[in-house]
Design a protein around this motif. Structure first.
Motif, short mmCIF file in Angstrom:
data_model
loop_
_atom_site.label_atom_id
_atom_site.label_comp_id
_atom_site.label_asym_id
_atom_site.label_seq_id
_atom_site.Cartn_x
_atom_site.Cartn_y
_atom_site.Cartn_z
N HIS A 103 0.98 10.49 -3.08
CA HIS A 103 0.13 11.12 -2.07
C HIS A 103 0.74 10.82 -0.70
O HIS A 103 0.86 9.66 -0.32
CB HIS A 103 -1.29 10.55 -2.18
CG HIS A 103 -2.27 11.12 -1.22
ND1 HIS A 103 -2.81 12.37 -1.37
CD2 HIS A 103 -2.83 10.59 -0.10
CE1 HIS A 103 -3.65 12.60 -0.38
NE2 HIS A 103 -3.68 11.53 0.41
N SER B 197 -6.43 0.01 3.24
CA SER B 197 -6.19 -0.27 1.83
C SER B 197 -5.51 0.95 1.20
O SER B 197 -5.47 2.03 1.79
CB SER B 197 -7.51 -0.56 1.11
OG SER B 197 -8.29 0.62 1.01
N LYS B 198 -5.01 0.77 0.00
CA LYS B 198 -4.38 1.87 -0.72
C LYS B 198 -5.40 2.99 -0.96
O LYS B 198 -5.09 4.17 -0.83
CB LYS B 198 -3.78 1.38 -2.03
CG LYS B 198 -2.89 2.39 -2.70
CD LYS B 198 -2.27 1.85 -3.99
CE LYS B 198 -1.07 1.01 -3.67
NZ LYS B 198 -0.24 0.73 -4.85
N ASP B 199 -6.64 2.61 -1.27
CA ASP B 199 -7.69 3.61 -1.50
C ASP B 199 -8.01 4.38 -0.21
O ASP B 199 -8.24 5.59 -0.25
CB ASP B 199 -8.95 2.95 -2.05
CG ASP B 199 -8.77 2.46 -3.48
OD1 ASP B 199 -7.92 3.03 -4.20
OD2 ASP B 199 -9.46 1.50 -3.87
N ASP B 200 -8.02 3.67 0.93
CA ASP B 200 -8.26 4.35 2.21
C ASP B 200 -7.19 5.40 2.47
O ASP B 200 -7.49 6.51 2.92
CB ASP B 200 -8.26 3.34 3.36
CG ASP B 200 -9.45 2.40 3.34
OD1 ASP B 200 -10.47 2.73 2.70
OD2 ASP B 200 -9.33 1.32 3.96
N GLY C 41 0.90 5.49 -3.81
CA GLY C 41 0.70 5.67 -5.24
C GLY C 41 1.86 6.39 -5.90
O GLY C 41 2.94 6.53 -5.33
N ILE D 58 0.81 -1.22 0.00
CA ILE D 58 0.00 0.00 0.00
C ILE D 58 0.84 1.27 0.00
O ILE D 58 0.30 2.36 -0.09
CB ILE D 58 -0.99 0.02 1.19
CG1 ILE D 58 -0.25 -0.09 2.53
CG2 ILE D 58 -2.02 -1.08 1.04
CD1 ILE D 58 -1.14 0.08 3.74
N LYS E 259 -5.33 6.94 0.21
CA LYS E 259 -5.46 8.03 -0.76
C LYS E 259 -6.57 9.00 -0.39
O LYS E 259 -6.54 10.17 -0.75
CB LYS E 259 -5.68 7.48 -2.16
CG LYS E 259 -4.44 6.88 -2.78
CD LYS E 259 -4.70 6.40 -4.19
CE LYS E 259 -3.45 5.83 -4.82
NZ LYS E 259 -3.70 5.34 -6.18
N LYS E 260 -7.59 8.52 0.34
CA LYS E 260 -8.70 9.36 0.79
C LYS E 260 -8.32 10.21 2.00
O LYS E 260 -9.01 11.18 2.31
CB LYS E 260 -9.91 8.50 1.13
CG LYS E 260 -10.56 7.87 -0.09
CD LYS E 260 -11.70 6.96 0.32
CE LYS E 260 -12.24 6.19 -0.87
NZ LYS E 260 -13.27 5.21 -0.47
#
Length: 177
Positions: A97, A163-166, A89, A67, A168-169
């Motif tokens: 980020h 998670s990677k999305d978490d 990312g 991640i 990034k948020k």
């Protein structure tokens, strides 16, 4: 002619050597010097990690997904690490980020991540061994942090439950000038 040059060179060397010996004062002062009274740290700092090796350390989640990686560690004025800055990312730092997470929320693992596909059973293939996991606030007395690392001065990777999305948020971390 060659013999005179060699003799002159030897005589000059002997002259310089006696001048050099004459300039070294001999002291009888038995007081300890600053160098001998300075306290030194042990070269066998077992259970300690090099901060320079922590930057770039890969971070995985509980599902063994990469991640991000540690970009920086922030500490308080007392020297205790409080925050890990994680890069999520991007490619080679471009578009990355940055997020700040509490250091004690990271778990450090000394064993390599085991990949085998869809194995998710506890202790089975694809899961990480919890026996060598230590939290970010580990002290030098935690023997599991260094048991398998030998002379390695850093853990293999860190685990953060997101998670990677978490990540990034999360709000982007920015250094104040």
């Amino acid at each position: 002619m060659l013999m005179k040059s060699i003799a002159a060179g030897l005589a000059g060397t002997a002259l310089f050597a006696t001048v050099a010996f004459a300039q070294n004062p001999t002291t009888t002062d038995k007081s300890p010097t600053a160098a001998s009274t300075a306290t030194t740290t042990s070269t066998t700092a077992s259970g300690e990690w090099r901060a320079s090796k922590m930057a770039g350390l890969k971070i995985y989640n509980d599902a063994n997904e990469n991640i991000g990686s540690i970009n920086d560690l922030l500490m308080d004025k007392g020297g205790a690490i409080k925050t890990a800055v994680i890069g999520v990312g991007g490619f080679l730092g471009v578009g990355e980020h940055l997020v700040a997470v509490p250091y004690e929320k990271l778990k450090f693992v000394n064993e390599a991540v085991a990949y085998s596909g869809a194995g998710t059973a506890p202790g089975g293939p694809g899961t990480m061994s919890k026996s060598t996991t230590t939290t970010g606030a580990a002290t030098g007395t935690d023997k599991t942090a260094t048991a398998s690392s030998g002379s390695k001065w850093y853990p293999d990777h860190a685990v953060f439950n997101a998670s990677k999305d978490d990540l990034k948020k999360m709000p982007e971390f920015k250094y104040s000038e």
